[in-house]
Enzyme design. Structure first.
Site, mmCIF file in Angstrom:
data_model
loop_
_atom_site.group_PDB
_atom_site.id
_atom_site.type_symbol
_atom_site.label_atom_id
_atom_site.label_comp_id
_atom_site.label_asym_id
_atom_site.label_seq_id
_atom_site.Cartn_x
_atom_site.Cartn_y
_atom_site.Cartn_z
ATOM 1 N N ASP A 21 2.819 88.800 -10.113
ATOM 2 C CA ASP A 21 2.210 88.285 -8.884
ATOM 3 C C ASP A 21 1.040 87.381 -9.267
ATOM 4 O OD1 ASP A 21 1.249 87.881 -6.341
ATOM 5 O OD2 ASP A 21 0.289 89.854 -6.191
ATOM 6 N N ASN A 23 -0.976 85.741 -6.756
ATOM 7 C CA ASN A 23 -1.970 85.534 -5.691
ATOM 8 C C ASN A 23 -2.411 86.819 -5.003
ATOM 9 O OD1 ASN A 23 0.349 86.098 -4.365
ATOM 10 N ND2 ASN A 23 0.255 84.377 -2.937
ATOM 11 N N ASP A 25 -0.820 89.186 -3.403
ATOM 12 C CA ASP A 25 -0.184 89.745 -2.196
ATOM 13 C C ASP A 25 0.771 90.891 -2.537
ATOM 14 O OD1 ASP A 25 1.966 88.436 -3.305
ATOM 15 O OD2 ASP A 25 2.453 87.250 -1.525
ATOM 16 N N ASP A 29 5.949 86.157 -7.940
ATOM 17 C CA ASP A 29 6.247 84.825 -7.418
ATOM 18 C C ASP A 29 6.517 83.839 -8.557
ATOM 19 O OD1 ASP A 29 3.554 84.249 -8.328
ATOM 20 O OD2 ASP A 29 2.869 85.253 -6.489
ATOM 21 N N ASP A 199 26.651 85.155 -7.715
ATOM 22 C CA ASP A 199 26.681 86.461 -7.081
ATOM 23 C C ASP A 199 28.079 86.789 -6.541
ATOM 24 O OD1 ASP A 199 24.743 88.588 -6.152
ATOM 25 O OD2 ASP A 199 25.650 88.083 -4.225
ATOM 26 N N GLU A 256 29.367 86.891 -11.482
ATOM 27 C CA GLU A 256 29.301 88.334 -11.313
ATOM 28 C C GLU A 256 30.637 88.749 -10.720
ATOM 29 O OE1 GLU A 256 26.793 91.874 -9.098
ATOM 30 O OE2 GLU A 256 27.326 90.071 -8.041
ATOM 31 N N HIS A 329 19.205 93.892 -12.233
ATOM 32 C CA HIS A 329 18.446 94.370 -11.084
ATOM 33 C C HIS A 329 19.236 95.340 -10.206
ATOM 34 C CE1 HIS A 329 21.013 91.218 -9.698
ATOM 35 N NE2 HIS A 329 20.775 91.568 -8.448
ATOM 36 N N ASP A 330 20.503 95.565 -10.536
ATOM 37 C CA ASP A 330 21.315 96.507 -9.760
ATOM 38 C C ASP A 330 21.570 97.817 -10.502
ATOM 39 O OD1 ASP A 330 21.645 94.648 -7.679
ATOM 40 O OD2 ASP A 330 23.413 93.768 -8.632
HETATM 41 C C1 GLC Z 1 25.183 91.306 -6.062
HETATM 42 C C2 GLC Z 1 23.709 91.347 -6.378
HETATM 43 C C3 GLC Z 1 23.074 92.451 -5.593
HETATM 44 C C4 GLC Z 1 23.256 92.149 -4.126
HETATM 45 C C5 GLC Z 1 24.724 91.928 -3.791
HETATM 46 C C6 GLC Z 1 24.859 91.269 -2.461
HETATM 47 O O1 GLC Z 1 25.841 92.442 -6.472
HETATM 48 O O2 GLC Z 1 23.524 91.487 -7.755
HETATM 49 O O3 GLC Z 1 21.717 92.625 -5.895
HETATM 50 O O4 GLC Z 1 22.763 93.216 -3.358
HETATM 51 O O5 GLC Z 1 25.365 91.079 -4.701
HETATM 52 O O6 GLC Z 1 24.370 89.964 -2.539
HETATM 53 CA CA CA Z 2 2.576 86.782 -4.844
#
Ligand code: GLC
Ligand code: CA
Length: 558
Positions: A21, A23, A25, A29, A199, A256, A329-330
Site C-alpha cells: 500500500d 497511500n 488506505d 496499489d 482467467d 488458466e 491467489h486461489d
Molecule cells: C479465476 C481466478 C479467480 C476468480 C475466478 C473468477 O479462477 O483466478 O480468482 O475468482 O477466476 O474470475
Molecule cells: Ca492504497
C-alpha cells in the site's frame, strides 16, 4: 524444441491488493508495486504477472471488471500503471496482465445495456435463457455456490454466471463481442505490455444445448463442466484471438485452464504457436480435494503426485510447454499444505524442498508473492475474518444445509480458503509488516515478525536466497529449462527423484518430501557428480544417499 524467452523466464505473481500500500488506505496499489520493483529484481525474476487492477466493484477482488480500459481508483490511476510499466521495463522486467473475459462485472456498461431489454443490441453479449418449470433453465451450480443462473426481473429471463451472481458470463459466440475484446487487448498491447494471463479461458465456449449436468457430490446442483470446460469452439476462438491480436506482438500468454488434460494442453499451448504459449493445469491442486469439492483437510498423496507431475512433464515434452507452480491467489500457502510450518527450521527446510521439486522441472516456474519467504496460512478465527466470496458463500451453503458444522467448515476454510494467500505481503517487522500505515483490508498474518523480507534478505541461508539461487541456476543452465525428464523411484513414499538431460548434460534431483529420514540409491552415472544446490546436509556417499527430513540435493554432470 523451439527456444523462446518465455520458456527461459521465471514469473512472479503480484496480487496488487495485498502487495504494498502506498497511500495508507489499507489496500495495496500500483504505486506500491512500483516501489518494490528493486526487490523483485534482486530476487531475479524476469516477468511480473499482475492480478486485476481494472475498474471493478470488487466483489471478487477485481475479477469482476466494469471497465477493461480503466484503473480502479483504489489501485491508482492510468498514470500509475504507465509508470509501473516504464519502471519495470527500465529494469528489464516484463509485465503480464490478467485478462478476465469469461465474464464481466454486472456493472459493466455492456451488461447494463444487455439486461435493459430483450431487443437491446447488446442483449446477445451475454447468455440469456428462458426459465423451465418455474425455475432456472437447467440445474447447473455456480463455482461460487448456488445456481449458475440468475433471474432478471426486467426482462423475465435468466443470465448465466459460472462464478458469482455479479459476474455474468460473456457470450463468445457473438462475433461483435469478440471484436470488442480483441480491440481492447490490442489497446493494452500497444501500451507495451508483455503478455496476458487468461482467467478461466478454457470456459469461454459453451455448448449451446445446455442440458442438466450430473449432480455434484453432496450438492443439489449439477456440473456444467462437460458443456463449458474446453467447450466446442474454444480453440477456434483462441486461434482467432491469435490471428487478430496475439500473433502481432511478442507475448507470454498463459491460459488458466481448469479441466485441462495433456491432450488439450497440447492444443492450447501447441509448439506451432497457433493459440497460447502455455497453460496452467490444476490436477495437482485437486489431489487433496474430494467429495464436497476442496473443503476438507486431506493431504496430497506423494506417489499420486509424482505420477501426475510426471505425466505432465513427459506428455508435454516437445509438444507444448508446462507452467510450474504450487501457489497463486486461489490456493492456500504450500508450506502449510504440503510442508511443515510448525517450527522455524522445518518451515524453512520444507519450503525450500517443495520449491526445488518443481524448479528443476521442464516448464516456466511461477512464484506467488510471499512464497519466496515461505509465508504460511493465516490463523483466521471466525467467518468475519474471511473476505473471499468463494469462502463466505461456501460456508453459508454448506453450513446452512447442515452438511458441515460451523466448526468443521471453519477448519476447512483455515486450511484451504483462498484468503490464506491474500493476507498482506510481509516486508519487515514494523507494524502491519510494512504493508500499510493504515488499517489493512484483510488481517496481516501475526507471524510477520518472524517471517518477513527484510530478515530474509539479511540472512544468506533464508528461503528468499534459496529461491534466488533456483532462479539463477535456471538462467545459467539450458538443461534446467529444456532438458527432458525421467522419474525415478515411482513407488517411494518419501522421495521425489528425477533426472533431466539435454545433449551431454544431465542432472539428478532428489527431494525428501517427508518429515522422516529417508535413504535411496543414486544412479551410478551420478556418483561423484558436482552438487548444484542442496537443502540441509544430505549424506551422499558414492551411490548411497541419506536424507534427513526435507533434505534435498541436485547432482549435475555439465
Ligand atoms: C479465476 C481466478 C479467480 C476468480 C475466478 C473468477 O479462477 O483466478 O480468482 O475468482 O477466476 O474470475
Ligand atoms: Ca492504497
Amino acid at each position: 524444441m523451439k527456444q523462446a524467452w518465455w520458456k527461459e523466464s521465471v514469473v512472479y505473481q503480484v496480487y496488487p491488493r495485498s502487495f504494498q500500500d502506498s497511500n495508507g488506505d489499507g489496500i495495496g496499489d500500483l504505486a506500491g508495486v512500483t516501489s518494490r520493483l528493486d526487490y523483485l529484481k534482486e530476487l531475479g525474476v524476469d516477468v511480473i504477472w499482475l492480478s486485476p487492477f481494472y475498474r471493478s466493484p470488487g466483489g471478487d477482488n477485481g475479477y469482476d471488471i466494469s471497465d477493461y480500459r480503466d484503473i480502479e481508483p483504489c489501485f491508482g490511476t492510468m498514470e500509475d500503471f504507465d509508470r509501473l510499466l516504464a519502471e519495470a521495463h527500465a529494469r528489464g522486467l516484463r509485465i503480464v496482465i490478467d485478462l478476465v473475459v469469461n465474464h464481466s462485472s454486472e456493472e459493466h456498461p455492456w451488461f447494463i445495456e444487455s439486461r435493459s431489454s430483450r431487443d437491446n443490441p447488446k442483449r446477445d453479449y451475454y447468455i440469456w435463457r428462458d426459465g423451465k418449470a418455474g425455475g432456472p433453465p437447467n440445474n447447473w451450480g455456480s463455482n461460487f455456490s448456488g445456481s449458475a443462473w440468475q433471474y432478471d426481473e426486467a426482462t423475465g429471463q435468466y443470465y448465466l454466471h459460472t462464478f458469482g451472481t455479479f459476474q455474468p458470463d460473456l457470450n463468445w459466440d457473438n462475433p461483435v463481442l469478440r471484436e470488442e475484446i480483441f480491440d481492447m487487448m490490442r489497446w493494452w498491447c500497444d501500451k507495451g505490455i508483455d503478455g496476458f494471463r487468461m482467467d478461466v479461458i478454457s470456459m469461454i465456449s459453451k455448448a449451446p444445448e445446455m442440458p442438466d449436468g450430473e449432480l455434484r457430490p453432496g450438492s443439489d446442483y449439477g456440473s456444467f463442466a462437460p458443456y463449458v470446460v474446453n467447450g466446442p469452439n474454444v480453440h477456434r476462438y483462441l486461434q482467432e484471438m491469435h490471428e487478430k491480436v496475439l500473433g502481432r506482438y511478442d507475448l507470454l500468454t498463459v491460459g488458466e485452464c481448469s479441466g485441462l488434460t495433456v491432450d488439450e494442453a497440447c492444443q492450447y499451448a501447441n509448439e506451432e504457436g497457433t493459440e497460447l504459449t502455455m497453460a496452467f493445469q490444476f490436477e495437482h491442486m485437486d489431489l487433496d480435494g474430494g467429495e464436497s469439492f476442496k473443503w476438507n483437510t486431506r493431504k496430497m498423496d506423494l506417489v499420486e503426485m509424482k505420477a501426475l507431475l510426471t505425466k505432465w512433464q513427459k506428455g508435454l515434452d516437445g509438444r507444448a510447454w508446462n507452467s510450474l507452480y504450487w501457489c497463486n491467489h486461489d490456493q492456500p500457502r504450500i508450506v502449510s499444505r504440503l510442508g511443515d510450518d510448525s517450527s522455524f527450521a522445518l518451515r524453512e527446510k520444507s519450503a525450500k524442498a517443495i520449491a526445488l521439486t518443481i524448479h528443476m522441472m521442464q516448464g516456466t516456474p511461477y512464484v506467488y508473492e510471499g512464497e519466496e519467504l515461505g509465508m504460511t496460512n493465516a490463523p483466521f478465527e471466525t467467518l468475519e475474518d474471511f473476505r473471499d466470496v468463494e469462502s463466505i458463500n461456501a460456508y453459508r451453503e454448506l453450513v446452512g444445509s447442515g452438511r458441515f458444522t460451523p466448526e468443521e467448515m471453519l477448519g476447512f476454510l483455515r486450511y484451504k480458503s483462498r484468503d490464506n494467500s491474500r493476507t498482506p505481503m510481509q516486508w519487515d517487522s514494523s507494524e502491519n509488516a510494512g504493508f500499510t500505515t493504515g488499517k489493512p483490508w484483510i488481517m496481516v498474518n501475526p507471524n510477520y515478525k518472524e517471517i518477513n523480507a527484510a530478515e530474509q534478505l539479511a540472512r544468506p541461508d533464508s528461503v528468499f536466497h534459496f529461491y534466488q539461487e533456483l532462479i539463477r541456476l535456471r538462467h545459467e543452465h539450458k538443461l534446467i529449462v529444456y532438458g527432458s525428464y525421467e522419474l525415478l523411484l515411482p513407488e517411494d513414499r518419501q522421495i521425489f527423484a528425477y533426472t533431466r538431460s539435454l545433449g551431454e548434460q544431465s542432472l539428478l534431483c532428489v527431494v525428501n518430501l517427508s518429515g522422516e529420514a529417508a535413504e535411496c540409491e543414486i544412479p551410478a552415472q551420478f556418483a561423484g557428480a558436482q552438487t548444484l544446490i542442496k537443502v540441509g546436509e544430505p549424506g551422499i556417499n558414492g551411490t548411497a544417499a541419506k536424507l534427513q527430513p526435507w533434505d534435498a540435493f541436485v547432482l549435475a554432470i555439465l
